[in-house]
Design a protein around this motif. Structure first.
Motif, mmCIF file in Angstrom:
data_model
loop_
_atom_site.group_PDB
_atom_site.id
_atom_site.type_symbol
_atom_site.label_atom_id
_atom_site.label_comp_id
_atom_site.label_asym_id
_atom_site.label_seq_id
_atom_site.Cartn_x
_atom_site.Cartn_y
_atom_site.Cartn_z
ATOM 1 N N ILE A 1 0.427 -0.084 -0.004
ATOM 2 C CA ILE A 1 -0.761 -0.487 0.791
ATOM 3 C C ILE A 1 -1.945 -0.491 -0.198
ATOM 4 C CG2 ILE A 1 -2.214 0.255 2.519
ATOM 5 C CD1 ILE A 1 0.356 1.133 4.016
ATOM 6 N N GLU A 2 -2.082 0.601 -0.793
ATOM 7 C CA GLU A 2 -3.247 0.753 -1.834
ATOM 8 C C GLU A 2 -3.314 -0.187 -2.905
ATOM 9 O OE1 GLU A 2 -2.585 4.721 -3.354
ATOM 10 O OE2 GLU A 2 -2.980 5.626 -1.454
ATOM 11 N N ILE B 1 -6.734 -7.417 -2.566
ATOM 12 C CA ILE B 1 -7.616 -8.203 -1.873
ATOM 13 C C ILE B 1 -8.941 -7.990 -2.586
ATOM 14 C CG2 ILE B 1 -8.808 -7.771 0.150
ATOM 15 C CD1 ILE B 1 -6.254 -7.028 1.740
ATOM 16 N N LYS B 2 -9.464 -6.947 -2.844
ATOM 17 C CA LYS B 2 -10.976 -6.962 -3.569
ATOM 18 C C LYS B 2 -10.815 -7.665 -4.824
ATOM 19 C CE LYS B 2 -11.688 -2.024 -1.588
ATOM 20 N NZ LYS B 2 -11.794 -1.060 -2.039
ATOM 21 N N LYS C 1 -8.046 -11.471 3.428
ATOM 22 C CA LYS C 1 -7.859 -10.550 4.307
ATOM 23 C C LYS C 1 -6.759 -9.705 4.511
ATOM 24 C CE LYS C 1 -11.793 -12.628 7.137
ATOM 25 N NZ LYS C 1 -12.101 -13.283 8.350
ATOM 26 N N SER C 2 -5.345 -10.443 4.526
ATOM 27 C CA SER C 2 -4.221 -9.921 4.791
ATOM 28 C C SER C 2 -3.504 -9.219 3.482
ATOM 29 C CB SER C 2 -3.247 -11.001 5.082
ATOM 30 O OG SER C 2 -3.093 -12.001 4.087
ATOM 31 N N LEU C 3 -2.790 -8.286 3.907
ATOM 32 C CA LEU C 3 -2.043 -7.467 2.762
ATOM 33 C C LEU C 3 -0.847 -8.336 2.358
ATOM 34 C CD1 LEU C 3 -2.101 -3.777 4.291
ATOM 35 C CD2 LEU C 3 -3.626 -4.692 2.539
ATOM 36 N N GLN D 1 -4.373 -3.438 -1.008
ATOM 37 C CA GLN D 1 -5.913 -3.221 -0.654
ATOM 38 C C GLN D 1 -6.739 -3.530 -1.963
ATOM 39 O OE1 GLN D 1 -5.817 0.499 0.981
ATOM 40 N NE2 GLN D 1 -5.739 -0.203 3.091
ATOM 41 N N GLN E 1 2.614 3.778 1.152
ATOM 42 C CA GLN E 1 1.388 3.987 0.864
ATOM 43 C C GLN E 1 0.920 3.577 -0.540
ATOM 44 O OE1 GLN E 1 -0.666 4.983 3.432
ATOM 45 N NE2 GLN E 1 -2.318 4.507 1.787
#
Length: 171
Positions: free
Chosen positions: A26-27, A33-34, A105-107, A30, A23
């Motif tokens: 993932i965070e 990406i921003k 868009k992809s991680l 994410q 997790q």
């Protein structure tokens, strides 16, 4: 003198020590990406492909907008965004053809030596929360590749809910 370098790539699945560590990754991705998309908007608007100028104009803005992001991730994103636009330009797209900013868009993230530490059995990744350790799903060919070739800025990516590391080797 001629050099015969062949480039080989291979993917190896990452195994997390806990779901919490997964997790954290993932965070981190994410937010990356921003950050990447924010920088892409800037590059497209200002048509700026000089990495030094982009660094000077955006680094502190990024730190303010994304206070938790690691400094090296800002630098990595700046380089990746510039590379994406340079690639498009080399492939014949003019600035006028690029009507909207490129969007990630992809991680995924291309690591550099400041964002990871790797051994033959595991990799330590920097995330927003802490450094996490992941092991690899090993099989004989991967073990041979790890022994024979050095690491060169691996790519961490997510496919079908699973995380992988893509390594390029030259040999």
């Amino acid at each position: 003198m001629l050099y015969n370098h062949s480039v080989k790539t291979y993917n190896v699945k990452l195994l997390f020590l806990s779901t919490e560590d997964e997790q954290f990754l993932i965070e981190t991705l994410q937010l990356y990406i921003k950050l990447w998309n924010y920088l892409s908007e800037y590059v497209q608007k200002h048509k700026q492909l000089n990495k030094k100028i982009l660094q000077d104009k955006t680094y502190y803005k990024c730190k303010k907008k994304f206070p938790n992001i690691l400094s090296q991730m800002i630098i990595r994103a700046q380089h990746d965004v510039v590379s994406a636009y340079k690639s498009a330009r080399k492939n014949g797209r003019s600035w006028e053809d690029i009507e909207k900013p490129f969007e990630k868009k992809s991680l995924s993230i291309r690591l550099d030596k400041r964002l990871y530490k790797m051994s033959q059995t595991d990799i330590r990744l920097s995330t927003l929360s802490k450094r996490i350790d992941c092991s690899f799903l090993k099989y004989p060919r991967i073990e041979d590749m790890f022994k024979q070739y050095p690491v060169c800025d691996p790519l961490i990516f997510c496919r079908d809910g699973q995380f992988y590391m893509k390594r390029k080797t030259t040999g």
